[in-house]
Design a protein around this motif. Structure first.
Motif, PDB file in Angstrom:
ATOM      1  N   ASP A   7       0.974   8.728 -18.649  1.00 26.80           N
ATOM      2  CA  ASP A   7       2.137   8.429 -17.816  1.00 26.80           C
ATOM      3  C   ASP A   7       3.254   7.825 -18.653  1.00 26.80           C
ATOM      4  O   ASP A   7       3.015   7.137 -19.659  1.00 26.80           O
ATOM      5  N   LEU A   8       4.481   8.072 -18.231  1.00 25.53           N
ATOM      6  CA  LEU A   8       5.663   7.548 -18.912  1.00 25.53           C
ATOM      7  C   LEU A   8       6.323   6.515 -18.003  1.00 25.53           C
ATOM      8  O   LEU A   8       6.614   6.794 -16.841  1.00 25.53           O
ATOM      9  N   HIS A   9       6.519   5.332 -18.524  1.00 29.56           N
ATOM     10  CA  HIS A   9       7.102   4.245 -17.731  1.00 29.56           C
ATOM     11  C   HIS A   9       8.569   4.057 -18.093  1.00 29.56           C
ATOM     12  O   HIS A   9       8.987   4.301 -19.234  1.00 29.56           O
ATOM     13  N   GLY A  10       9.360   3.638 -17.126  1.00 24.43           N
ATOM     14  CA  GLY A  10      10.776   3.402 -17.366  1.00 24.43           C
ATOM     15  C   GLY A  10      11.380   2.550 -16.277  1.00 24.43           C
ATOM     16  O   GLY A  10      10.671   1.929 -15.467  1.00 24.43           O
ATOM     17  N   GLU A  11      12.701   2.540 -16.224  1.00 28.80           N
ATOM     18  CA  GLU A  11      13.418   1.663 -15.307  1.00 28.80           C
ATOM     19  C   GLU A  11      14.613   2.412 -14.729  1.00 28.80           C
ATOM     20  O   GLU A  11      15.188   3.287 -15.398  1.00 28.80           O
ATOM     21  N   ALA A  62       0.814  -1.220   0.000  1.00 25.78           N
ATOM     22  CA  ALA A  62       0.000   0.000   0.000  1.00 25.78           C
ATOM     23  C   ALA A  62       0.849   1.273   0.000  1.00 25.78           C
ATOM     24  O   ALA A  62       0.332   2.376  -0.124  1.00 25.78           O
ATOM     25  N   VAL A  63       2.177   1.105   0.145  1.00 30.17           N
ATOM     26  CA  VAL A  63       3.083   2.258   0.228  1.00 30.17           C
ATOM     27  C   VAL A  63       3.603   2.609  -1.160  1.00 30.17           C
ATOM     28  O   VAL A  63       4.000   1.724  -1.924  1.00 30.17           O
ATOM     29  N   ARG A  64       3.607   3.911  -1.485  1.00 28.75           N
ATOM     30  CA  ARG A  64       4.153   4.386  -2.750  1.00 28.75           C
ATOM     31  C   ARG A  64       5.180   5.474  -2.471  1.00 28.75           C
ATOM     32  O   ARG A  64       4.865   6.472  -1.812  1.00 28.75           O
ATOM     33  N   HIS A  65       6.403   5.295  -2.949  1.00 26.17           N
ATOM     34  CA  HIS A  65       7.460   6.284  -2.770  1.00 26.17           C
ATOM     35  C   HIS A  65       7.517   7.170  -4.008  1.00 26.17           C
ATOM     36  O   HIS A  65       7.500   6.682  -5.141  1.00 26.17           O
ATOM     37  N   MET A  66       7.627   8.508  -3.765  1.00 25.94           N
ATOM     38  CA  MET A  66       7.560   9.473  -4.852  1.00 25.94           C
ATOM     39  C   MET A  66       8.833  10.316  -4.911  1.00 25.94           C
ATOM     40  O   MET A  66       9.473  10.594  -3.888  1.00 25.94           O
ATOM     41  N   LEU A  71      10.356  19.761 -15.447  1.00 22.77           N
ATOM     42  CA  LEU A  71      11.013  19.739 -14.151  1.00 22.77           C
ATOM     43  C   LEU A  71       9.953  19.773 -13.058  1.00 22.77           C
ATOM     44  O   LEU A  71       8.999  20.537 -13.117  1.00 22.77           O
ATOM     45  N   GLY A  72      10.127  18.923 -12.067  1.00 22.84           N
ATOM     46  CA  GLY A  72       9.177  18.864 -10.969  1.00 22.84           C
ATOM     47  C   GLY A  72       8.080  17.840 -11.150  1.00 22.84           C
ATOM     48  O   GLY A  72       7.298  17.612 -10.215  1.00 22.84           O
ATOM     49  N   ASP A  73       7.992  17.206 -12.309  1.00 29.25           N
ATOM     50  CA  ASP A  73       6.988  16.146 -12.485  1.00 29.25           C
ATOM     51  C   ASP A  73       7.199  15.043 -11.446  1.00 29.25           C
ATOM     52  O   ASP A  73       8.337  14.688 -11.116  1.00 29.25           O
ATOM     53  N   ARG A  74       6.084  14.496 -10.952  1.00 31.66           N
ATOM     54  CA  ARG A  74       6.155  13.450  -9.931  1.00 31.66           C
ATOM     55  C   ARG A  74       6.499  12.108 -10.560  1.00 31.66           C
ATOM     56  O   ARG A  74       6.008  11.763 -11.637  1.00 31.66           O
ATOM     57  N   VAL A  75       7.337  11.350  -9.843  1.00 35.69           N
ATOM     58  CA  VAL A  75       7.757  10.023 -10.317  1.00 35.69           C
ATOM     59  C   VAL A  75       7.520   9.017  -9.201  1.00 35.69           C
ATOM     60  O   VAL A  75       7.972   9.204  -8.069  1.00 35.69           O
ATOM     61  N   GLN A  76       6.816   7.963  -9.524  1.00 35.05           N
ATOM     62  CA  GLN A  76       6.496   6.919  -8.546  1.00 35.05           C
ATOM     63  C   GLN A  76       7.434   5.739  -8.703  1.00 35.05           C
ATOM     64  O   GLN A  76       7.670   5.255  -9.808  1.00 35.05           O
ATOM     65  N   LEU A  77       7.975   5.284  -7.570  1.00 34.48           N
ATOM     66  CA  LEU A  77       8.859   4.119  -7.566  1.00 34.48           C
ATOM     67  C   LEU A  77       8.038   2.865  -7.308  1.00 34.48           C
ATOM     68  O   LEU A  77       7.302   2.776  -6.326  1.00 34.48           O
ATOM     69  N   ASP A  78       8.159   1.902  -8.208  1.00 33.28           N
ATOM     70  CA  ASP A  78       7.492   0.616  -8.037  1.00 33.28           C
ATOM     71  C   ASP A  78       8.543  -0.454  -7.793  1.00 33.28           C
ATOM     72  O   ASP A  78       9.671  -0.369  -8.284  1.00 33.28           O
ATOM     73  N   GLN A  79       8.165  -1.468  -7.033  1.00 31.03           N
ATOM     74  CA  GLN A  79       9.088  -2.568  -6.800  1.00 31.03           C
ATOM     75  C   GLN A  79       9.448  -3.237  -8.111  1.00 31.03           C
ATOM     76  O   GLN A  79       8.659  -3.238  -9.058  1.00 31.03           O
ATOM     77  N   MET A  80      10.660  -3.772  -8.152  1.00 35.79           N
ATOM     78  CA  MET A  80      11.027  -4.582  -9.305  1.00 35.79           C
ATOM     79  C   MET A  80       9.979  -5.688  -9.462  1.00 35.79           C
ATOM     80  O   MET A  80       9.701  -6.425  -8.516  1.00 35.79           O
ATOM     81  N   ASP A 130      14.475  -1.421 -10.876  1.00 30.88           N
ATOM     82  CA  ASP A 130      13.140  -1.092 -10.381  1.00 30.88           C
ATOM     83  C   ASP A 130      12.366  -0.308 -11.434  1.00 30.88           C
ATOM     84  O   ASP A 130      12.947   0.413 -12.259  1.00 30.88           O
ATOM     85  N   HIS A 131      11.052  -0.400 -11.367  1.00 30.20           N
ATOM     86  CA  HIS A 131      10.202   0.307 -12.312  1.00 30.20           C
ATOM     87  C   HIS A 131       9.849   1.696 -11.784  1.00 30.20           C
ATOM     88  O   HIS A 131       9.712   1.899 -10.566  1.00 30.20           O
TER      89      HIS A 131
END
Length: 446
Positions: free
Chosen positions: A57-61, A18-22, A83-92, A46-47
């Motif tokens: 949304d733009l996806h990457g690694e 349930a945790v999302r790191h930004m 600049l300043g756009d939010r990026v969410q870290l997903d688990q590998m 990590d994604h």
């Protein structure tokens, strides 16, 4: 449904968080995006999901991790990123194949591509597994039926062997791989379609493999429009599926189309990371990368099955000395070369016997079969050396007994090399023996 097994469902729930790191975008340059705020949590591979103010949304690694920043390699052009756009870290993403994957088509992340639900297996696997230790591996196994007379006889493939398939575009490489996937002796088949055209993925599944072939197969596909990260991961994911099936005791046929596009995807990533290209456009890291992929195939330990592998290589202009082909020839147990000249005169498979080698010989055949193979190679070589003279009408019968035999047997041998074989290896050798005897070849008694 088998795909909704409670054990698999529980594993999928256990991996959820349930945790999302930004983080925030701080720089966009040279094809990579720098992000602040995630350096203490991100791992290579990590994604990341970048939420653009305008557009999807733009996806990457995660490509690089530094003390205060991480670098993201986007899966598409970074148009509209601010600049300043939010990026969410997903688990590998977890990759956990299971026996219930047989008969399915998945992407490099284990997501089904055939429109039906598919849950991961119960045990997550590392995509970068080490091969079994050298001293623990079994020797190469018995000769395998391939469904083709030529590969049943003069170019045998044995269980656990790793073979390269070298071909230019349009000479029947994919068709030959499809024939092996349908007909070759194996408990299960894993196919990696790396950078394939989207239209041809469905064509391979429905037409080449068919319903019967798919029952024992897992197809892992990353199309040519997908990111370099996905295309490189495709080969690793497919190998992980093959290793899982091998660990379950199955003898697996592993087919890759193609290692060239795998190497090209790695080149894109390596250049973005700052690695210099030195091997005719390829970075030095491509050599251990390809060697590791190949070493993961082959014989397993005493408690495992084997992975028999065919790695296809696109050789532009039939250049067998280009880097990917040169690397593979040094680590594999044989190579099959397809000829454009043979393909253009309508013979399939268009295998050039003189340029092809199976390193399973002579052990894969008995003494009499090895003599048949040797005699066949001598006749084919003799004809090819004098082919221009023969076609120009300058050949005179009686001047060379071996060439006389080669001319008499050429048409029949060429037809034999293009034959499918449904009756097994012994039948293929019986037909080859008859052809050579009719040509007057000096053969031992069967």
């Amino acid at each position: 449904m088998a795909d909704l097994d409670p054990t698999h469902l529980k594993g999928a729930f256990d991996r959820m968080s349930a945790v999302r790191h930004m983080g925030r975008v701080t720089s966009v340059a040279r094809g990579v995006i720098e992000i602040d705020g995630l350096a203490g949590r991100a791992r290579i591979g990590d994604h990341l999901t970048l939420h653009r103010h305008c557009g999807p949304d733009l996806h990457g690694e995660v490509l690089n991790v530094e003390s205060d920043l991480i670098q993201m390699l986007p899966g598409a052009a970074p148009d509209g990123v601010c600049l300043g756009d939010r990026v969410q870290l997903d688990q590998m993403p977890a990759f956990a194949p299971g026996m219930h994957w047989l008969g399915r088509v998945v992407d490099p992340f284990g997501t089904p591509l055939d429109g039906k639900p598919l849950l991961p297996g119960t045990q997550e696997r590392d995509l970068m597994q080490n091969p079994p230790t050298a001293v623990s591996r079994k020797p190469l196994g018995a000769r395998m039926e391939t469904g083709l007379a030529m590969l049943n006889t003069v170019l045998p493939i044995v269980q656990g062997q790793r073979v390269g398939l070298f071909a230019g575009s349009g000479v029947g490489k994919s068709t030959l791989l499809a024939t092996l996937a349908r007909s070759m002796q194996a408990d299960a088949v894993v196919v990696a379609l790396v950078g394939e055209r989207g239209r041809e993925v469905n064509e391979f599944v429905e037409s080449a493999l068919g319903a019967e072939g798919m029952k024992r197969s897992v197809v892992v596909a990353a199309t040519s429009d997908q990111s370099a990260l996905a295309r490189r991961r495709c080969a690793w994911s497919a190998m992980s599926v093959a290793e899982y099936l091998r660990d379950e005791g199955l003898n697996v046929l592993f087919l890759v189309d193609s290692v060239t596009r795998f190497a090209e995807a790695h080149r894109e990533i390596a250049v973005a990371m700052g690695e210099a290209a030195s091997l005719r456009g390829y970075p030095p890291s491509v050599t251990p990368l390809i060697a590791n992929l190949c070493e993961r195939a082959g014989p397993g330990t005493a408690k495992q099955g084997d992975i028999t592998a065919v790695f296809s290589v696109l050789v532009a202009g039939s250049d067998m000395d280009e880097p990917v082909a040169d690397i593979l020839r040094g680590v594999l147990d044989g190579h099959i070369v397809l000829s454009r000249d043979i393909a253009e005169r309508g013979r399939f498979p268009a295998i050039d016997l003189s340029r092809s080698v199976s390193r399973s010989l002579p052990d894969a055949a008995c003494t009499e079969e090895n003599q048949l193979i040797s005699e066949t190679r001598k006749l084919v070589g003799s004809y090819e050396q004098s082919e221009v003279m023969i076609k120009a009408g300058l050949y005179s019968e009686g001047s060379d007994p071996l060439l006389d035999q080669a001319v008499r047997v050429h048409e029949e041998l060429d037809g034999f090399f293009g034959k499918a074989e449904t009756d097994g290896i012994a039948s293929s050798f019986d037909r080859l023996r008859l052809i050579l005897r009719r040509a007057g070849a000096n053969l031992p008694r069967a």
